[in-house]
Enzyme design. Structure first.
Site, PDB file in Angstrom:
ATOM      1  N   TYR A  97      44.698  38.288  42.500  1.00  0.00           N
ATOM      2  CA  TYR A  97      43.540  38.998  43.027  1.00  0.00           C
ATOM      3  C   TYR A  97      42.284  38.269  42.598  1.00  0.00           C
ATOM      4  CZ  TYR A  97      40.201  42.865  43.695  1.00  0.00           C
ATOM      5  OH  TYR A  97      39.144  43.650  44.071  1.00  0.00           O
ATOM      6  N   ASP A 137      40.386  31.180  38.120  1.00  0.00           N
ATOM      7  CA  ASP A 137      39.731  32.482  38.098  1.00  0.00           C
ATOM      8  C   ASP A 137      40.032  33.086  36.730  1.00  0.00           C
ATOM      9  OD1 ASP A 137      39.199  35.183  38.153  1.00  0.00           O
ATOM     10  OD2 ASP A 137      39.910  35.496  40.198  1.00  0.00           O
ATOM     11  N   LYS A 166      33.224  40.154  34.142  1.00  0.00           N
ATOM     12  CA  LYS A 166      32.672  41.162  33.231  1.00  0.00           C
ATOM     13  C   LYS A 166      32.600  40.795  31.742  1.00  0.00           C
ATOM     14  CE  LYS A 166      36.933  42.805  35.110  1.00  0.00           C
ATOM     15  NZ  LYS A 166      37.344  43.475  36.307  1.00  0.00           N
TER      16      LYS A 166
HETATM   17  N1  HOZ Z   1      41.420  46.813  40.126  1.00  0.00           N
HETATM   18  C1  HOZ Z   1      40.447  46.531  39.117  1.00  0.00           C
HETATM   19  C2  HOZ Z   1      41.005  45.769  37.975  1.00  0.00           C
HETATM   20  N2  HOZ Z   1      41.894  44.727  38.309  1.00  0.00           N
HETATM   21  C3  HOZ Z   1      39.925  47.826  38.619  1.00  0.00           C
HETATM   22  C4  HOZ Z   1      38.489  47.864  38.643  1.00  0.00           C
HETATM   23  C5  HOZ Z   1      37.959  49.244  38.269  1.00  0.00           C
HETATM   24  O1  HOZ Z   1      38.423  50.229  38.786  1.00  0.00           O
HETATM   25  O2  HOZ Z   1      37.076  49.294  37.458  1.00  0.00           O
END
Ligand code: HOZ
Length: 421
Positions: free
Chosen positions: A143, A238, A266
């Protein structure tokens, strides 16, 4: 008790799609009501009903020091007092870019953006601009955020909801996104053989952490380094999840494979909304205003986010022993599950990232990740949640450890996990 969370979720559904601002948070894959969080400190997170939980989501990674670290919060307070956003350069941006270059030497020059999605979207554009080629290779189950061109055979929420490809993405936008199989060299070779001069870059999560946690098999990243060089393509890591988490220098330091370009998310802002992408000077100088690759943003390099990021990275730099401590804690949990569940589960660990799959198969790629019994994961999730342990509400995400997880809380977690099997 979930009384207030339930009420808030119902109200949220009136105004927000599915009641949440990011799909996995809806707890749909585990059949529970999402907990609405009011505060967090250290390794604990507290919801609106007063439930205090040991947190293994850690805001999906950036909470490496634990929540609300006093030094980071103080820097954020100071920065807020000076103004929230200027849309103009600040010294903090220089400091942070220099720290990134020191800690991740392949990121000689970097650009700050506002999220991991934006970082990967932009780094792919830079790679295309530099090579003059259109196609990219990504891996099934990896992802890279929700930008149009990368939402192909993606993991994370796109996998949880069984919709790996999104509606609303015109086929034309993804026709240059080729998909290979994670840990499968032949699938990559075949794509390069079919179009030796058309592929701009291979983009990969060096540890796949959005189909659960799937580490690279020995030699796989080295193979990608070699084949991209052979065909004049770029290698993009990534590291939105692995950056500063596996090691100070991220997965590229941990596995000793140097990509051409890297995307960070983040964690580079200590949990504030931020992202970064960077690499060799000659590639990054393709980016506007000196090069023809356009990319911009008012919130890029935001002064509050950079203040949090600088302090977080400083603390990591001052105490590199943190990585051994994090691994030891993750290994303790991994052992507890392996010893109790035996071969009914597959526990994958890369540094302080843990993936616990409810399958007797060895999980090395997307297909084997999908062999996991998601209903059993949901039952495990509920068992933990009801006993004050908060893990990812989906089989296809990672568990994260922080330096704030106490020995006592790790012991408690192991005890509760053992009791499930
Ligand atoms: N799918 C996101 C982590 N791989 C989650 C992001 C979120 O809900 O903060």
């Amino acid at each position: 008790m979930e009384v207030r969370s339930k009420a808030l979720f119902e109200e949220a559904k009136r105004y927000i799609p599915g009641g949440v601002n990011s799909p996995v948070r809806a707890f749909g894959a585990v059949g529970r009501t999402p907990r609405f969080i009011v505060s967090a400190r250290g390794d604990r997170i507290v919801d609106v009903d007063g439930n205090e939980m040991i947190d293994y989501v850690c805001s999906w990674g950036p909470g490496i020091l634990g929540h609300a670290h006093l030094r980071v919060i103080e820097k954020v307070r100071e920065a807020c007092g000076r103004g929230l956003s200027f849309g103009a350069p600040t010294e903090n941006e220089v400091v942070l870019a220099r720290m990134i270059a020191q800690m991740i030497p392949s990121m000689e020059v970097s650009r700050l953006v506002s999220s991991g999605t934006e970082a990967v979207m932009s780094v792919v554009r830079a790679a295309r601009g530099y090579t003059g080629r259109d196609k990219i290779i990504k891996f099934k189950g990896c992802y890279h955020g929700h930008s149009d061109g990368l939402l192909v055979k993606a993991g994370s929420g796109a996998l949880t909801t069984s919709v790996p490809d999104s509606a609303g993405v015109p086929a034309d936008y993804t026709k240059n996104t080729l998909v290979a199989l994670y840990n499968d060299r032949e699938s990559v070779e075949a794509l390069f053989r079919a179009d030796p001069e058309g592929i701009a870059a291979v983009v990969i999560e060096p540890v796949a952490a959005n189909m659960g946690v799937v580490p690279p098999q020995p030699g796989f990243l080295e193979f990608l380094r070699e084949i991209t060089e052979r065909y004049g393509a770029l290698l993009i890591f990534d590291e939105v999840i692995t950056g500063f988490r596996l090691a100070l220098g991220g997965a590229q330091e941990y596995y000793r494979v140097t990509p051409d370009l890297t995307a960070l998310g983040k964690i580079v802002g200590g949990g504030m909304p931020i992202g970064a992408y960077g690499g060799r000077r000659e590639i990054m100088e393709m980016v506007s205003p000196i090069g023809p690759v356009y990319q911009a943003g008012t919130l890029s390099g935001n002064p509050v986010a950079t203040a949090a990021g600088i302090e977080t990275l400083r603390i990591l730099q001052e105490d590199p022993g943190i990585y051994k401590r994090l691994e030891d804690k993750a290994e303790k949990i991994a052992c507890a599950v392996r010893e109790t569940a035996g071969d009914t589960v597959c526990v994958n660990r890369a540094g302080s990232l843990l993936g616990i799959f409810f399958t007797s198969r060895k999980v090395t790629d997307y297909e084997s990740a999908l062999s996991s019994d998601t209903a059993r994961y949901a039952a495990w999730f509920s068992h933990l949640l009801d006993r004050g342990i908060y893990v990812a509400p989906s089989q296809f995400e990672a568990l994260f450890l922080s330096d704030a997880h106490t020995d006592e809380d790790i012991e408690n977690t192991c005890r509760v996990m053992r009791a499930f099997f």
